[in-house]
Structures are given as C-alpha cells and as structure tokens.
Design a protein around this motif. Structure first.
Motif, PDB file in Angstrom:
ATOM      1  N   LEU A 178       0.898  -1.228   0.241  1.00 33.75           N
ATOM      2  CA  LEU A 178       0.180  -0.393  -0.247  1.00 33.75           C
ATOM      3  C   LEU A 178       1.148   1.244  -0.122  1.00 33.75           C
ATOM      4  O   LEU A 178       1.866   1.000   0.860  1.00 33.75           O
ATOM      5  N   ILE A 179       0.338   2.058  -1.072  1.00 34.23           N
ATOM      6  CA  ILE A 179       1.355   3.476  -0.630  1.00 34.23           C
ATOM      7  C   ILE A 179       0.525   4.440   0.086  1.00 34.23           C
ATOM      8  O   ILE A 179      -0.260   4.433  -0.809  1.00 34.23           O
ATOM      9  N   TYR A 180       0.860   5.340   0.526  1.00 34.06           N
ATOM     10  CA  TYR A 180       0.437   6.543   1.593  1.00 34.06           C
ATOM     11  C   TYR A 180       1.542   7.533   1.006  1.00 34.06           C
ATOM     12  O   TYR A 180       2.645   7.510   1.248  1.00 34.06           O
ATOM     13  N   VAL A 181       0.900   8.772   0.641  1.00 32.80           N
ATOM     14  CA  VAL A 181       1.349   9.810   0.260  1.00 32.80           C
ATOM     15  C   VAL A 181       1.449  10.925   1.639  1.00 32.80           C
ATOM     16  O   VAL A 181       0.180  11.515   1.730  1.00 32.80           O
ATOM     17  N   ALA A 182       1.955  11.148   2.122  1.00 34.70           N
ATOM     18  CA  ALA A 182       1.942  12.071   3.377  1.00 34.70           C
ATOM     19  C   ALA A 182       3.319  13.462   3.189  1.00 34.70           C
ATOM     20  O   ALA A 182       4.464  13.457   2.338  1.00 34.70           O
ATOM     21  N   THR A 183       1.921  14.428   2.893  1.00 35.11           N
ATOM     22  CA  THR A 183       2.855  16.069   2.973  1.00 35.11           C
ATOM     23  C   THR A 183       3.392  16.260   4.231  1.00 35.11           C
ATOM     24  O   THR A 183       3.151  17.003   5.458  1.00 35.11           O
ATOM     25  N   ILE A 184       4.652  16.803   4.353  1.00 37.76           N
ATOM     26  CA  ILE A 184       5.038  17.869   5.191  1.00 37.76           C
ATOM     27  C   ILE A 184       5.623  18.978   4.799  1.00 37.76           C
ATOM     28  O   ILE A 184       6.148  18.798   3.795  1.00 37.76           O
ATOM     29  N   PRO A 185       5.647  20.421   5.904  1.00 35.53           N
ATOM     30  CA  PRO A 185       6.812  20.851   5.758  1.00 35.53           C
ATOM     31  C   PRO A 185       8.241  20.983   5.232  1.00 35.53           C
ATOM     32  O   PRO A 185       8.711  19.780   5.870  1.00 35.53           O
ATOM     33  N   LEU A 186       8.962  21.474   5.115  1.00 37.19           N
ATOM     34  CA  LEU A 186      10.075  21.316   4.564  1.00 37.19           C
ATOM     35  C   LEU A 186      11.428  21.207   5.418  1.00 37.19           C
ATOM     36  O   LEU A 186      12.133  20.365   5.929  1.00 37.19           O
ATOM     37  N   VAL A 187      10.367  21.978   6.808  1.00 41.39           N
ATOM     38  CA  VAL A 187      11.584  22.176   8.047  1.00 41.39           C
ATOM     39  C   VAL A 187      11.220  20.494   8.739  1.00 41.39           C
ATOM     40  O   VAL A 187      12.194  19.573   8.773  1.00 41.39           O
ATOM     41  N   LYS A 188      10.395  20.103   8.629  1.00 36.66           N
ATOM     42  CA  LYS A 188       9.949  18.176   9.128  1.00 36.66           C
ATOM     43  C   LYS A 188      11.123  17.339   8.146  1.00 36.66           C
ATOM     44  O   LYS A 188      11.369  16.341   8.705  1.00 36.66           O
ATOM     45  N   ALA A 189      10.560  17.451   6.797  1.00 41.59           N
ATOM     46  CA  ALA A 189      12.091  16.660   5.566  1.00 41.59           C
ATOM     47  C   ALA A 189      13.423  16.871   6.072  1.00 41.59           C
ATOM     48  O   ALA A 189      13.924  16.245   6.442  1.00 41.59           O
ATOM     49  N   LEU A 190      13.875  17.919   6.933  1.00 43.63           N
ATOM     50  CA  LEU A 190      15.347  18.161   7.296  1.00 43.63           C
ATOM     51  C   LEU A 190      15.259  17.510   8.799  1.00 43.63           C
ATOM     52  O   LEU A 190      16.504  17.123   9.061  1.00 43.63           O
ATOM     53  N   VAL A 191      14.749  17.880   9.294  1.00 39.72           N
ATOM     54  CA  VAL A 191      14.724  17.360  11.082  1.00 39.72           C
ATOM     55  C   VAL A 191      13.902  16.752  11.653  1.00 39.72           C
ATOM     56  O   VAL A 191      14.979  16.054  12.644  1.00 39.72           O
ATOM     57  N   GLY A 192      13.178  16.141  10.844  1.00 39.56           N
ATOM     58  CA  GLY A 192      11.953  14.215  11.136  1.00 39.56           C
ATOM     59  C   GLY A 192      10.903  14.897  11.496  1.00 39.56           C
ATOM     60  O   GLY A 192      10.534  15.981  12.444  1.00 39.56           O
ATOM     61  N   CYS A 193      10.134  14.208  11.717  1.00 39.30           N
ATOM     62  CA  CYS A 193       9.187  13.601  12.175  1.00 39.30           C
ATOM     63  C   CYS A 193       8.551  12.765  12.464  1.00 39.30           C
ATOM     64  O   CYS A 193       9.335  11.630  12.521  1.00 39.30           O
ATOM     65  N   ALA A 194       6.963  13.054  12.724  1.00 37.70           N
ATOM     66  CA  ALA A 194       6.069  11.277  13.260  1.00 37.70           C
ATOM     67  C   ALA A 194       5.071  11.869  12.131  1.00 37.70           C
ATOM     68  O   ALA A 194       4.399  12.650  12.033  1.00 37.70           O
ATOM     69  N   VAL A 195       5.124  10.233  11.342  1.00 40.80           N
ATOM     70  CA  VAL A 195       3.157  10.523  10.432  1.00 40.80           C
ATOM     71  C   VAL A 195       2.637   9.434  10.923  1.00 40.80           C
ATOM     72  O   VAL A 195       2.816   8.157  11.318  1.00 40.80           O
ATOM     73  N   ALA A 196       1.509  10.272  10.967  1.00 37.55           N
ATOM     74  CA  ALA A 196      -0.464   9.700  11.230  1.00 37.55           C
ATOM     75  C   ALA A 196      -0.952   9.224  10.246  1.00 37.55           C
ATOM     76  O   ALA A 196      -0.855  10.029   8.921  1.00 37.55           O
ATOM     77  N   VAL A 197      -0.442   7.484  10.169  1.00 35.91           N
ATOM     78  CA  VAL A 197      -1.636   6.894   9.353  1.00 35.91           C
ATOM     79  C   VAL A 197      -2.739   5.768  10.172  1.00 35.91           C
ATOM     80  O   VAL A 197      -2.794   5.169  10.363  1.00 35.91           O
ATOM     81  N   ARG A 198      -3.822   5.911   9.063  1.00 37.80           N
ATOM     82  CA  ARG A 198      -4.797   5.248   9.860  1.00 37.80           C
ATOM     83  C   ARG A 198      -5.135   4.072   8.779  1.00 37.80           C
ATOM     84  O   ARG A 198      -5.053   4.502   7.434  1.00 37.80           O
ATOM     85  N   THR A 199      -4.847   2.665   8.899  1.00 34.41           N
ATOM     86  CA  THR A 199      -5.032   1.855   8.268  1.00 34.41           C
ATOM     87  C   THR A 199      -6.299   1.800   8.080  1.00 34.41           C
ATOM     88  O   THR A 199      -6.839   1.759   8.890  1.00 34.41           O
TER      89      THR A 199
END
Length: 316
Positions: free
Chosen positions: A230-251
């Motif tokens: 399954l492919i899920y596309v998460a939209t994140i801002p540039l700052v989180k792309a650089l410093v890290g983040c947590a992605v919430a996915v409803r299965t």
C-alpha cells in the motif's frame, strides 16, 4: 399471390397424406437449425412447419386448396349459417419446434438437444456431428468494482443477473432473474477473474455462455495499491523533512500508526513499514508492506533574516 405450401414442401398439388408427411420428415431434418447453420435455416424451418401444419389437417387443407392462403388466413364465408357469417382466419402459432416435436414424438432424433440446463448435446444422431454440433456462445465479461477494504478483509457479493432460460416445453424461453454469489477472498487483485460456467442465455440450439466477472479496484482516498503493498503519500513541510517528524497513518482496519521519520526526506526517499500492506492471496495471514512517500511543501517566501539563518545552518 399467397404462399404455395405445396411448393414449400417440394410437392405437387396431387400429393397424398403420406407424401406430405414424408416430405416434411426429410426437409425438417435437413433444414433444422441445429443441423443446418446457413443464415436462412431458421426461416426455412419455420416455413416447413407452417406448410405441414396446414396440409396435414384435412379442414385447413380443404380451405387452402379451394381459397388459397388469402382465404385460409382471412376467413371464408360459411357454407351453412347466417348471412355474412365468416370462418375464423388461420394464424400459425409460429413455433416450428412444437410442430417438429409433435411430428417425431418420442422418436425425436433431436431430443438430446433440448436439455433444460443447456449442457453439451449428445451427438448420437448421425450427420449431426461436426457441422451440426452446437457451439458455445462467447464468454460474457462484467466489471466487478470493489473497495480496497473489501479486498483487504474479503467479503461476499450477491449479484442479480437476468438471463433467458428454457421453459418446461423444451423449446420456448423466458427471462428470469438469478442471484450469483461471489466470495471475495482477502488479497484479490485488480484483474482477478471469477467465472460462472454456462450461466448465460439458454436456448434449444445454443450452449450458454460463461459469465466472467473481472475485479476492478475503486479509488481510495488514502491509499494506492502496488501489488501487495500500500502506498501512502504524507504531506510535510520542509522543516520536518530536514529535522525529522512522526507521520500518522490510519490503516484499512482502523488502527492509527505513528511512524517516526528520523532521516532527511529527499525527493526519492520513502519509508517502508513492514507487514502493514495488503494480505497475500496465497497466504492471507501474511501481508505486504506500507510504503510512505512524501510530498514536501516548500515555503512560498523567506525573509532575509531566515535566509541568513538557513545559510548558516546548512553551510556551516
């Protein structure tokens, strides 16, 4: 000028009852649509039946011999009766198979062909094998649209079809509904084919077609399927792309996953979460993976101060 029933049976006007019966027997067998596959065979078979129906009946034959087809079908003045009294006109019932069956009775050489379930005919009658053998109608394909949840869990789909079926007389048909049940298995994929054999239209001279349902996946608001993943596309801002983040996915089964992303998210980066994809068709207890791809949102503008800070942070 009306139809010449004697000519239809290839007889002269002086033909006897025996001649009429023998002519119909030979010509009906030769031109039966199950044996003769020429496009004109059904109409020729019907003409033979009508001609025999008239000439084999003494009353109808008597009217026809005297007044022709117009008098037979339009009615003639009654010889005895009230003034302006006319006979009823003849109307052929237009079922040549009934005439054929009544003529041959229990010795009907085509009896094996009139199966109510439309199964393969018995080619026991000489001359019917080969050219006269019935061919099955081409398969009928229908699209079966299923939600991704249906393919994840499995489900049962009941589909109503309308088809032509044989009546008790073995010749005529009528339209009836039937419910087909499809047990969708977890993990089925787009293009999976489910075939119901010989569930198409029935008829005295056809083998019903198979009906095949082809699975199509409905678009899903969160996931796109790729094989068992399954492919899920998460939209994140540039700052989180650089410093890290947590992605919430409803299965698909309703669980909320919080997936940490500690790497720098570059354009080709994806995060793989094992065993959170679709069930495997051959082993539903096992699953494919969840693949998270990223849509990084860049800022539309930066102040000079922010640019300076970024340059210091990135260039050192």
């Amino acid at each position: 000028m009306g139809q010449d029933y004697y000519a239809v049976l290839e007889l002269g006007r002086g033909a006897s009852d025996g001649d009429i019966k023998e002519a119909y027997r030979v010509l009906a067998l030769r031109n039966h649509p199950l044996k003769c596959k020429e496009p004109w065979a059904p109409e020729r078979f019907r003409q033979l039946a009508e001609a025999y129906d008239v000439l084999s009946d003494p009353r109808k034959k008597g009217v026809y011999d005297k007044f022709g087809e117009e008098g037979l079908k339009g009615g003639v003045p009654l010889e005895f009766g009230t003034e302006n009294s006319w006979s009823d006109g003849y109307v052929f019932h237009n079922n040549p198979y009934k005439v054929f069956k009544d003529f041959f009775g229990g010795d009907n050489p085509f009896a094996e062909f009139f199966t109510k379930d439309g199964s393969e005919p018995n080619m026991a009658f000489g001359g019917l094998r080969g050219r006269g053998a019935r061919k099955q109608d081409p398969p009928i394909e229908r699209e079966l649209y299923l939600a991704l949840e249906d393919l994840f869990y499995g489900c049962t789909k009941k589909i109503k079809i309308s088809r032509r079926v044989m009546n008790e007389d073995g010749q005529s048909t009528s339209i009836r509904d039937k419910i087909l049940t499809i047990d969708v298995q977890p993990g089925w994929k787009q293009g999976t084919r489910i075939t119901f054999e010989k569930e198409g239209d029935q008829g005295p001279n056809i083998i019903p077609a198979d009906i095949t349902f082809v699975v199509h996946e409905k678009p899903h608001p969160r996931f796109k399927r790729a094989g068992d993943d399954l492919i899920y596309v998460a939209t994140i801002p540039l700052v989180k792309a650089l410093v890290g983040c947590a992605v919430a996915v409803r299965t698909l089964d309703g669980r909320l996953l919080n997936i940490p992303v500690n790497d720098v998210v570059h354009p080709a980066y994806c995060k793989v979460v094992p065993t959170e994809g679709m069930p495997l068709p051959q082993a539903p207890a096992r699953r494919g993976d969840l693949v998270i791809r990223f849509d990084v949102v860049f800022p539309k503008q930066l102040t000079p101060h922010k640019k300076k800070l970024l340059k210091m942070a990135l260039l050192g």
